[in-house]
Design a protein around this motif. Structure first.
Motif, PDB file in Angstrom:
ATOM      1  N   TRP A  18       1.150  -1.061  -0.353  1.00  0.00           N
ATOM      2  CA  TRP A  18      -0.218  -0.116   0.073  1.00  0.00           C
ATOM      3  C   TRP A  18       0.660   1.539   0.523  1.00  0.00           C
ATOM      4  CZ3 TRP A  18      -5.394  -0.056   0.736  1.00  0.00           C
ATOM      5  CH2 TRP A  18      -6.464   0.593   0.862  1.00  0.00           C
ATOM      6  N   LYS A  45       1.085   6.148  -0.358  1.00  0.00           N
ATOM      7  CA  LYS A  45       0.208   6.774   0.286  1.00  0.00           C
ATOM      8  C   LYS A  45       1.225   8.054  -0.110  1.00  0.00           C
ATOM      9  CE  LYS A  45      -3.633   8.884   2.626  1.00  0.00           C
ATOM     10  NZ  LYS A  45      -2.058  10.307   3.085  1.00  0.00           N
ATOM     11  N   LEU A  48       0.857   9.690   7.483  1.00  0.00           N
ATOM     12  CA  LEU A  48      -0.527   9.396   7.698  1.00  0.00           C
ATOM     13  C   LEU A  48      -1.695   9.869   9.046  1.00  0.00           C
ATOM     14  CD1 LEU A  48      -3.255   7.917   6.688  1.00  0.00           C
ATOM     15  CD2 LEU A  48      -2.135   5.372   7.428  1.00  0.00           C
ATOM     16  N   LYS A  89      -6.914  10.538   5.644  1.00  0.00           N
ATOM     17  CA  LYS A  89      -6.846  10.079   6.582  1.00  0.00           C
ATOM     18  C   LYS A  89      -7.161   9.094   6.708  1.00  0.00           C
ATOM     19  CE  LYS A  89      -3.200  13.679   7.695  1.00  0.00           C
ATOM     20  NZ  LYS A  89      -2.243  13.804   8.097  1.00  0.00           N
ATOM     21  N   THR A 131      -7.723   5.808   5.221  1.00  0.00           N
ATOM     22  CA  THR A 131      -7.110   4.588   4.309  1.00  0.00           C
ATOM     23  C   THR A 131      -6.876   3.894   6.382  1.00  0.00           C
ATOM     24  OG1 THR A 131      -5.786   6.020   2.931  1.00  0.00           O
ATOM     25  CG2 THR A 131      -4.372   4.942   4.370  1.00  0.00           C
ATOM     26  N   TYR A 176       2.645  -1.435   4.664  1.00  0.00           N
ATOM     27  CA  TYR A 176       2.329   0.141   4.262  1.00  0.00           C
ATOM     28  C   TYR A 176       3.772   1.128   3.922  1.00  0.00           C
ATOM     29  CZ  TYR A 176       1.061   4.851   5.399  1.00  0.00           C
ATOM     30  OH  TYR A 176       0.166   6.102   4.855  1.00  0.00           O
ATOM     31  N   SER A 218       4.631   4.633   3.717  1.00  0.00           N
ATOM     32  CA  SER A 218       4.325   5.718   3.674  1.00  0.00           C
ATOM     33  C   SER A 218       6.183   7.067   3.754  1.00  0.00           C
ATOM     34  CB  SER A 218       4.291   5.706   4.888  1.00  0.00           C
ATOM     35  OG  SER A 218       3.779   7.580   5.200  1.00  0.00           O
ATOM     36  N   CYS A 220      -2.737   1.802  -5.083  1.00  0.00           N
ATOM     37  CA  CYS A 220      -1.796   3.143  -4.955  1.00  0.00           C
ATOM     38  C   CYS A 220      -2.980   4.179  -4.702  1.00  0.00           C
ATOM     39  CB  CYS A 220      -1.634   3.530  -6.240  1.00  0.00           C
ATOM     40  SG  CYS A 220      -1.173   5.754  -7.504  1.00  0.00           S
ATOM     41  N   ASP A 221      -2.571   4.645  -3.543  1.00  0.00           N
ATOM     42  CA  ASP A 221      -3.846   5.514  -2.518  1.00  0.00           C
ATOM     43  C   ASP A 221      -3.705   7.090  -3.102  1.00  0.00           C
ATOM     44  OD1 ASP A 221      -5.319   6.089  -1.019  1.00  0.00           O
ATOM     45  OD2 ASP A 221      -3.938   5.518   1.342  1.00  0.00           O
ATOM     46  N   PHE A 222      -4.503   7.620  -3.565  1.00  0.00           N
ATOM     47  CA  PHE A 222      -4.671   8.332  -3.994  1.00  0.00           C
ATOM     48  C   PHE A 222      -4.269   9.345  -5.565  1.00  0.00           C
ATOM     49  CE2 PHE A 222      -6.322   9.522   0.205  1.00  0.00           C
ATOM     50  CZ  PHE A 222      -7.285  11.105   0.280  1.00  0.00           C
ATOM     51  N   SER A 278      -0.349   9.485  -5.454  1.00  0.00           N
ATOM     52  CA  SER A 278       0.884   8.525  -5.552  1.00  0.00           C
ATOM     53  C   SER A 278       1.465   8.027  -7.116  1.00  0.00           C
ATOM     54  CB  SER A 278       0.652   7.384  -4.952  1.00  0.00           C
ATOM     55  OG  SER A 278       1.222   7.939  -3.887  1.00  0.00           O
TER      56      SER A 278
END
Length: 415
Positions: free
Chosen positions: A5, A7, A11, A19, A22, A37, A39, A117-119, A122
């Motif tokens: 994941w 992002k 976070l 946030k 997610t 994850y 970050s 791909c979170d958002f 990214s």
């Protein structure tokens, strides 16, 4: 299932809807799946954040990019530098070479069953050829978001920037949407909004959830007077515009009929425009440890938004606590709510004000909407939402495997 994941940005703290969405899905995933994850963030180095996120989500990999995100001057200079780029600044500013190298290595080696791909921000960090099945998690439809910002921005410079971002996003977002193996939208409305970008079969909906353990409805608890509240990050333009609009066009109409009413704006980093709204009947709290106590004290929860996209987690949080809610249609779009059943939807200032007044004056009506709101929110605990997310990830993996199995046969026929 091995899940990667990715992002942008820190976070924690959990001070925005994105946030919260997610974090709660990641927290649920980590209990049943093998989760990594990634970050990555800029600005000042924050070792306390790196330690805390690893503690809360074991398996987290943090990357400090040193990207300029500290002062307004640095951000403006960075925007001017990237102005010639084809990609919108809202995306290009989150591109980091070290993240690109790591993802290129991990995804080519197929270390994971699936990546997220979170958002959209990214997206440029992911390699052009995605060897690992990869899902794009769209919290908003960015073209819709920037179009609305271009329409409602107050300052001419911000409006011009929004128009530039929108023009770039109209070209950029569809291309990115099509290159990922699958998309996850947060509402059916968002899914339909992206129908011109790709086939609808390419998009699944995983709705917004709520932490029912934290936000609880108690029928014996009553509001502390005619208190109306709004919650949100008060440095975000959609929220700034919303409370300015509310205080200018709606709140005076409420006070004319309920003089003892009070309006409380709850949220972090209030913009100077928000601070100026404070008055004898309007309170601006700034950052608070928790919004639960403020929600508990409220009689009516309002969402007077005119711009923005995605779905508002704040509405389900308020409804889970049994709060009668009045919103614009933009504020509540994409949520499983119905005007007159569990929420009141009003886009006209006079109608919005009248809905608030009715709820403040009529205890029976208020209690009916409180119970209906809580009943709706009970269907959307994050554990249920995450199960749906897992189903979509599994479907994406199976579809990618089927395509890979078919490719050699196609090549043989062509030969």
């Amino acid at each position: 299932m091995k899940i990667l994941w990715v992002k942008p940005g820190k976070l924690l703290p959990l001070d925005t809807g994105g946030k919260l969405r997610t974090y709660n899905i990641l927290r649920q995933l980590s209990t049943t799946q093998e989760l990594t994850y990634l970050s990555y963030y800029g600005g000042h180095r924050d070792e306390a954040y790196e330690q805390e996120i690893l503690k809360q989500l074991p398996g987290t990999v943090t990357i400090y990019t040193a990207a300029p995100d500290v002062t307004a001057i640095e951000r403006h200079l960075d925007y001017v530098r990237r102005l010639p780029w084809r990609a919108p600044y809202a995306v290009s500013k989150f591109t980091a070479p070290e993240v690109q190298r790591l993802l290129r290595e991990w995804l080519s080696q197929r270390r994971f069953d699936v990546a997220v791909c979170d958002f959209l921000s990214s997206a440029l960090n992911f390699p052009r050829q995605l060897a690992t099945p990869t899902v794009l998690f769209q919290h908003n439809v960015e073209t819709v978001l920037w179009k609305r910002k271009a329409q409602f921005e107050v300052k001419w410079l911000d409006r011009m920037i929004s128009k530039i971002e929108y023009a770039k996003m109209v070209r950029f977002e569809p291309a990115q949407v099509r290159r990922f193996h699958h998309l996850i939208a947060v509402s059916e409305q968002d899914r339909q909004s992206m129908s011109w970008m790709c086939d609808l079969s390419h998009i699944s909906v995983v709705p917004t959830g709520v932490d029912l353990g934290k936000y609880q409805y108690h029928t014996n608890q009553r509001p502390s007077g005619p208190l109306v509240i709004f919650t949100g990050s008060m440095d975000w333009e959609a929220n700034i515009d919303g409370v300015e609009y509310f205080c200018k066009d709606i709140w005076p109409r409420v006070l004319a009929q309920v003089p003892e009413a009070r309006f409380r704006i709850v949220g972090r980093d209030p913009h100077p425009r928000v601070k100026r709204l404070a008055s004898e009947s309007v309170e601006v709290t700034g950052t608070v440890p928790s919004i639960v106590d403020h929600l508990r004290a409220a009689a009516v929860f309002v969402v007077p938004l005119r711009i923005g996209g995605g779905t508002r987690i704040k509405i389900y949080e308020a409804m889970a606590m049994g709060k009668a809610t009045v919103s614009t249609t933009v504020g509540a779009e994409g949520l499983d709510v119905q005007h007159g059943r569990d929420i009141l939807l009003e886009d006209d200032p006079a109608g919005f004000a009248e809905a608030i007044v009715k709820l403040l004056r009529d205890e029976v009506l208020l209690r009916r909407f409180e119970a209906a709101a809580a009943a709706t929110a009970r269907q959307y605990d994050w554990s249920v939402i995450t199960e749906r997310f897992i189903e979509v990830l599994d479907k994406t993996i199976r579809a990618a495997e089927a395509t890979s199995a078919l490719s050699p046969q196609i090549e043989t026929v062509r030969a």
